[in-house]
Design a protein around this motif. Structure first.
Motif: not given
Length: 118
Positions: A47-50, A66-78
C-alpha cells in the motif's frame, strides 16, 4: 501467505509484486521449495509503495524513502529528518514539468486554432 494471496489482498498483480522484489522494495522470506512467503506487514508495505508511486516517485526513490514512511491512521507520514525537503524538491520538479506541458498544450491549441481559421 503466498504471492497470489498478497496480490488478492493488495490489489496488485503478481508481476508487479515480483518487480517490487527485484527493485528491493519487498523482501519476502523463501521456503525451501523457493516459494515466496509474505506476511501482513507486506500488505501494508505494498500500500505504501502504491501511494508513493502515485505521488510520482521512482522505485529507486521509493527504496530510499520507504524506511522513513509511517502509516498513521491510514495517512502516510514522513518520519526521517530531511525527507520532507527531498519531497518538496520532487514536487517542484513536478510543478516545472506541469508548466512545460501547459505551455506545450497552449502552443498546440494555437496551432489547431490557426489551422481552423485558415
Amino acid at each position: 501467505m503466498r504471492i497470489g494471496e498478497l496480490a488478492r489482498r493488495s490489489g496488485v498483480s503478481e508481476r508487479a509484486l515480483r518487480y517490487y522484489e527485484e527493485q528491493g522494495l519487498l523482501t519476502p522470506r523463501r521456503r525451501p521449495s523457493g516459494y515466496r512467503v509474505y506476511d501482513d506487514e507486506d500488505v501494508a508495505a505494498v500500500r505504501r509503495i502504491r501511494v508513493l508511486l502515485a505521488a510520482g516517485l521512482s522505485t529507486a526513490q521509493i527504496q530510499q524513502v520507504l524506511p522513513c514512511v509511517v502509516d498513521v491512521d491510514g495517512l502516510l507520514t514522513p518520519d526521517c529528518p530531511g525527507l520532507v525537503e527531498g519531497l518538496v524538491r520532487q514536487r517542484e520538479r513536478i510543478d516545472e514539468a506541469i508548466g512545460e506541458l501547459e505551455a506545450t498544450r497552449a502552443n498546440l491549441d494555437a496551432f489547431i486554432a490557426g489551422r481552423r481559421a485558415g
